[in-house]
Write a protein that holds these residues in place. Structure first.
Motif, PDB file in Angstrom:
ATOM      1  N   SER A 164      61.787  31.687  70.879  1.00 52.63           N
ATOM      2  CA  SER A 164      60.954  32.289  69.828  1.00 52.63           C
ATOM      3  C   SER A 164      59.879  31.311  69.377  1.00 52.63           C
ATOM      4  O   SER A 164      60.073  30.092  69.425  1.00 52.63           O
ATOM      5  CB  SER A 164      61.819  32.706  68.629  1.00 52.63           C
ATOM      6  N   TYR A 188      58.602  39.940  73.745  1.00 53.42           N
ATOM      7  CA  TYR A 188      58.278  40.797  72.601  1.00 53.42           C
ATOM      8  C   TYR A 188      57.270  40.051  71.733  1.00 53.42           C
ATOM      9  O   TYR A 188      57.452  38.867  71.443  1.00 53.42           O
ATOM     10  CB  TYR A 188      59.525  41.108  71.764  1.00 53.42           C
ATOM     11  N   TYR A 211      54.055  39.972  61.687  1.00 55.26           N
ATOM     12  CA  TYR A 211      54.744  40.274  60.437  1.00 55.26           C
ATOM     13  C   TYR A 211      53.693  40.302  59.346  1.00 55.26           C
ATOM     14  O   TYR A 211      52.832  39.410  59.288  1.00 55.26           O
ATOM     15  CB  TYR A 211      55.816  39.225  60.150  1.00 55.26           C
ATOM     16  N   CYS A 225      63.050  40.043  62.363  1.00 55.95           N
ATOM     17  CA  CYS A 225      63.406  40.874  63.521  1.00 55.95           C
ATOM     18  C   CYS A 225      64.909  40.817  63.763  1.00 55.95           C
ATOM     19  O   CYS A 225      65.584  39.836  63.406  1.00 55.95           O
ATOM     20  CB  CYS A 225      62.644  40.457  64.774  1.00 55.95           C
ATOM     21  N   ASP A 226      65.439  41.890  64.347  1.00 46.43           N
ATOM     22  CA  ASP A 226      66.863  41.999  64.660  1.00 46.43           C
ATOM     23  C   ASP A 226      67.099  41.747  66.140  1.00 46.43           C
ATOM     24  O   ASP A 226      66.379  42.297  66.994  1.00 46.43           O
ATOM     25  CB  ASP A 226      67.389  43.403  64.318  1.00 46.43           C
ATOM     26  N   VAL A 235      65.705  43.622  70.944  1.00 47.95           N
ATOM     27  CA  VAL A 235      64.949  43.024  69.853  1.00 47.95           C
ATOM     28  C   VAL A 235      64.140  44.118  69.159  1.00 47.95           C
ATOM     29  O   VAL A 235      63.464  44.924  69.803  1.00 47.95           O
ATOM     30  CB  VAL A 235      63.987  41.919  70.367  1.00 47.95           C
ATOM     31  N   GLU A 236      64.207  44.101  67.833  1.00 45.24           N
ATOM     32  CA  GLU A 236      63.493  45.120  67.046  1.00 45.24           C
ATOM     33  C   GLU A 236      62.905  44.475  65.788  1.00 45.24           C
ATOM     34  O   GLU A 236      63.624  43.823  65.039  1.00 45.24           O
ATOM     35  CB  GLU A 236      64.470  46.232  66.647  1.00 45.24           C
ATOM     36  N   PRO A 237      61.604  44.642  65.546  1.00 47.02           N
ATOM     37  CA  PRO A 237      60.998  44.081  64.318  1.00 47.02           C
ATOM     38  C   PRO A 237      61.591  44.707  63.064  1.00 47.02           C
ATOM     39  O   PRO A 237      62.024  45.863  63.063  1.00 47.02           O
ATOM     40  CB  PRO A 237      59.516  44.453  64.472  1.00 47.02           C
ATOM     41  N   VAL A 238      61.620  43.922  62.008  1.00 40.35           N
ATOM     42  CA  VAL A 238      62.127  44.391  60.714  1.00 40.35           C
ATOM     43  C   VAL A 238      60.952  44.518  59.753  1.00 40.35           C
ATOM     44  O   VAL A 238      60.119  43.602  59.648  1.00 40.35           O
ATOM     45  CB  VAL A 238      63.163  43.394  60.133  1.00 40.35           C
TER      46      VAL A 238
END
Length: 258
Positions: A159, A180, A184, A228-229, A250-253
């Motif tokens: 990351s 990804y 943000y 992110c999750d 992976v998924e943005p929060v």
């Protein structure tokens, strides 16, 4: 009839009647107890007062007890009962966090035999929510290792965090080779220098379709703020006798909420 004899006969009748009344009153007929008041067998701690029942699997094949007398620092002795057999385990535990332990009995290895699974909350606070998972072989009580989140981050996740000029953050993530990229919408810690995501503030395990799942959000800032999750699905590696990461999504929060 002689009057004296008649008096004695009458007194004898009263005495016999009184004895019969006392006998009847002291031995009432037995009555069957209603089903709602039947005596039930209590959990194991009734025979061992040092044990406190914490939870059971759905069919009660597995039961978890807290050993009140055996504790040391942040580690704690739990007594695990599987199909009537017991063993003590020294597991990390800081005390009651407000969530009861989860106890399961299911086949996670795919060998047709169930394992005991215990999920215990180990930390809770502002921005923090942590659980540990323990998988125990029902035959010999050996514990099957579950790959830690630290190992997953070190081996499968890259990351990068970059501050944009407009006050937002550019997040670049690579998980198992899949890239990804997302922005943000604000920088929660403009004075804090951070070039990669932080992990460990939230580690939530659960079982789904006989698979171990881990929710592992990545964060920025000291607070922390989750951006992110990482949703990890484990698989059983028979050669290693270990559960390892199989899939990572992976998924943005939005708004920094995990």
């Amino acid at each position: 009839m002689n009057k004296g004899i008649a008096v004695w006969l009458l007194m004898g009748a009263f005495l016999v009647a009184g004895c019969e009344a006392d006998t009847t009153g002291s031995n009432p007929p037995e009555q069957s107890e209603s089903p709602s008041r039947q005596v039930t067998i209590e959990p194991k701690q009734e025979t061992n007062p040092t044990l406190h029942w914490l939870g059971s699997s759905e069919g009660e094949q597995v039961k978890l007890y807290d050993n009140r007398e055996a504790k040391e620092d942040s580690h704690h002795i739990f007594t695990l009962e599987i199909n009537g057999n017991t063993k003590d385990f020294d597991w990390y535990y800081l005390g009651d966090m407000g969530t009861d332990p989860q106890v399961h009995y299911t086949d996670l290895t795919g060998d047709g035999k169930e394992e005991a699974v215990v999920i215990i909350q180990t930390g809770r606070g502002t921005g923090l929510n942590n659980y540990d998972i323990h998988v125990v072989n029902a035959d010999d009580f050996s514990e099957i290792r579950v790959q830690s989140y630290e190992d997953i981050v070190a081996n499968y996740i890259e990351s990068h965090v970059k501050k944009n000029g407009d006050g937002t953050l550019a997040i670049a993530v690579k998980a198992q080779g899949q890239a990804y990229n997302f922005d943000y919408d604000f920088d929660p810690a403009p004075d804090y220098e951070q070039d990669e995501l932080g992990f460990g503030g939230v580690t939530i395990y659960r079982l789904e379709n006989q698979k171990i799942k881990l929710n592992l959000p990545g964060s920025v800032g000291i607070s922390p703020t989750y951006v992110c999750d990482f949703n990890v699905t484990y698989t059983y590696d028979e050669a290693k006798n270990e559960f390892i990461a199989d899939q990572i999504e992976v998924e943005p929060v939005e708004n920094g909420k995990a």
